[in-house]
Design a protein around this motif. Structure first.
Motif, PDB file in Angstrom:
ATOM      1  N   PRO A  92      -7.681  41.364   7.203  1.00  0.00           N
ATOM      2  CA  PRO A  92      -7.793  40.157   6.374  1.00  0.00           C
ATOM      3  C   PRO A  92      -9.184  39.550   6.492  1.00  0.00           C
ATOM      4  N   TYR A  93      -9.701  39.068   5.383  1.00  0.00           N
ATOM      5  CA  TYR A  93     -11.049  38.505   5.329  1.00  0.00           C
ATOM      6  C   TYR A  93     -10.938  36.984   5.288  1.00  0.00           C
ATOM      7  N   HIS A  94     -11.639  36.316   6.229  1.00  0.00           N
ATOM      8  CA  HIS A  94     -11.644  34.860   6.306  1.00  0.00           C
ATOM      9  C   HIS A  94     -13.020  34.341   5.883  1.00  0.00           C
ATOM     10  N   TRP A  95     -12.998  33.271   5.119  1.00  0.00           N
ATOM     11  CA  TRP A  95     -14.218  32.670   4.575  1.00  0.00           C
ATOM     12  C   TRP A  95     -14.896  31.852   5.674  1.00  0.00           C
ATOM     13  N   ILE A  96     -16.117  32.227   6.064  1.00  0.00           N
ATOM     14  CA  ILE A  96     -16.880  31.521   7.089  1.00  0.00           C
ATOM     15  C   ILE A  96     -17.798  30.512   6.410  1.00  0.00           C
ATOM     16  N   ASP A  97     -17.728  29.267   6.838  1.00  0.00           N
ATOM     17  CA  ASP A  97     -18.592  28.221   6.288  1.00  0.00           C
ATOM     18  C   ASP A  97     -19.930  28.279   7.021  1.00  0.00           C
ATOM     19  N   ARG A  98     -20.989  28.703   6.340  1.00  0.00           N
ATOM     20  CA  ARG A  98     -22.305  28.844   6.958  1.00  0.00           C
ATOM     21  C   ARG A  98     -23.023  27.513   7.100  1.00  0.00           C
ATOM     22  N   LYS A 134      -9.552  18.131   6.835  1.00  0.00           N
ATOM     23  CA  LYS A 134     -10.261  19.324   6.377  1.00  0.00           C
ATOM     24  C   LYS A 134     -10.377  20.324   7.530  1.00  0.00           C
ATOM     25  N   MET A 135     -10.144  21.582   7.215  1.00  0.00           N
ATOM     26  CA  MET A 135     -10.279  22.662   8.185  1.00  0.00           C
ATOM     27  C   MET A 135     -11.210  23.730   7.608  1.00  0.00           C
ATOM     28  N   ARG A 136     -11.868  24.450   8.495  1.00  0.00           N
ATOM     29  CA  ARG A 136     -12.758  25.524   8.070  1.00  0.00           C
ATOM     30  C   ARG A 136     -12.971  26.477   9.244  1.00  0.00           C
ATOM     31  N   TYR A 137     -13.507  27.671   8.924  1.00  0.00           N
ATOM     32  CA  TYR A 137     -13.830  28.682   9.919  1.00  0.00           C
ATOM     33  C   TYR A 137     -15.332  28.690  10.152  1.00  0.00           C
ATOM     34  N   ILE A 138     -15.726  28.804  11.426  1.00  0.00           N
ATOM     35  CA  ILE A 138     -17.126  28.949  11.808  1.00  0.00           C
ATOM     36  C   ILE A 138     -17.223  30.076  12.834  1.00  0.00           C
ATOM     37  N   GLY A 190     -27.772  27.531   4.775  1.00  0.00           N
ATOM     38  CA  GLY A 190     -26.754  28.107   5.640  1.00  0.00           C
ATOM     39  C   GLY A 190     -27.337  29.080   6.647  1.00  0.00           C
ATOM     40  N   GLY A 191     -26.538  29.449   7.642  1.00  0.00           N
ATOM     41  CA  GLY A 191     -26.995  30.340   8.703  1.00  0.00           C
ATOM     42  C   GLY A 191     -27.451  31.680   8.172  1.00  0.00           C
TER      43      GLY A 191
END
Length: 297
Positions: A92-98, A134-138, A190-191
């Motif tokens: 599964p692919y998770h969207w990373i917030d850069r 709000k939640m996000r992946y880093i 972004g990174g």
């Protein structure tokens, strides 16, 4: 025994006629029809990914995102570009917030780490953080654990900050010698640098409004002091030192077998020692060409 002699008269006649035909202007305008299409063959590199195409939605989400596996083929021409890609387990692919600091935020942002997990589509671990509703992946750092509070700020104080691991600040706020990751190449983009597992960059010095950092390849870059970076080293530091173990595991990772003709250079017979390239200055604005000087004789 009979010996057949060629009719030299006919040979001379044919050669003269061919010479006259070749001199004719109509002979040079003859075209041939073929079924070959004029297609530009794509080349690997230039920042393109031939492993997958991710179908990002219009709004950010923490749910897994659907994607299409390419198997080393170009998404437009469908031609095979990279032969060593294909098959494997579909993770599964998770969207990373850069972007650690949202564009709408003005003051410092505090987030809590909820969960840290491994992601099969990238080498470093990822962390699920939340702030309000709000939640996000880093990307997770080396010693990050659930329950940590992460701070993100855009301020550059007069005295350098003493940032905790996982905090994000501009490069101008870090003291010299700080280890950072996910460094922006331009403010707000972004990174970009040091995003692989176990990698980090080092803040070397500050010259005016520019900050010099050293990448893992020992190359130095001059970036704007407003570029954001995350303090600490990325997680999964044993990734580059862990052997794959078996051919089956390599196929599960999506790597096809090689031909066996390629051999890694071990350095047994020496190697070329080249000096490091000069420091590169990254700027968003293009430098104007030098003015022309008219010469009067």
């Amino acid at each position: 025994m009979l010996v057949m002699t060629p009719p030299w008269g006919w040979v001379r006649f044919v050669c003269v006629n061919l010479l006259e035909i070749s001199r004719c202007p109509l002979f040079n305008k003859i075209t041939y029809r073929t079924n070959v299409k004029d297609v530009t063959v794509p080349k690997p590199g230039q920042g393109k990914c031939y492993r997958r195409v991710v179908h990002y939605p219009k709004k950010y989400t923490v749910e897994p995102i659907p994607y299409t596996r390419l198997g080393g083929r170009d998404p437009n021409t469908k031609r095979l570009v990279v032969k060593g890609i294909g098959g494997g387990i579909k993770f599964p692919y998770h969207w990373i917030d850069r972007n650690r600091m949202p564009p709408s935020s003005t003051g410092p942002l505090f987030e809590r780490v909820i969960h840290i997990m491994k992601d099969g589509c990238r080498t470093a671990d990822i962390a699920l953080v939340a702030s309000g509703d709000k939640m996000r992946y880093i990307l997770a750092t080396e010693n990050m654990k659930p329950g940590d509070i992460l701070k993100t700020s855009k301020e550059i104080p007069r005295i350098p900050v003493r940032a905790s691991e996982g905090d994000a600040h501009p490069l101008g706020a870090f003291p010299a010698g700080t280890i950072v990751n996910s460094v922006e190449i331009l403010p707000g983009n972004g990174g970009f640098f040091a995003q692989a597992a176990g990698t980090c960059a080092t803040v070397v010095r500050r010259i005016g409004d520019r900050v010099i950092i050293q990448l893992p390849s020992k190359r130095e870059l001059s970036l704007s002091k407003e570029c954001m970076a995350v303090a600490g080293r990325l997680s999964n530091i044993m990734h580059s030192r862990t052997p794959i173990g078996s051919a089956q595991r390599n196929r599960e990772l999506g790597n096809r077998p090689r031909s066996g003709l390629w051999q890694r250079k071990t350095g047994r017979f020496g190697r070329k020692i080249r000096p490091l390239p000069p420091m590169k200055t990254v700027s968003s604005r293009k430098e104007a060409p030098p003015p022309r000087m008219p010469l009067n004789l």
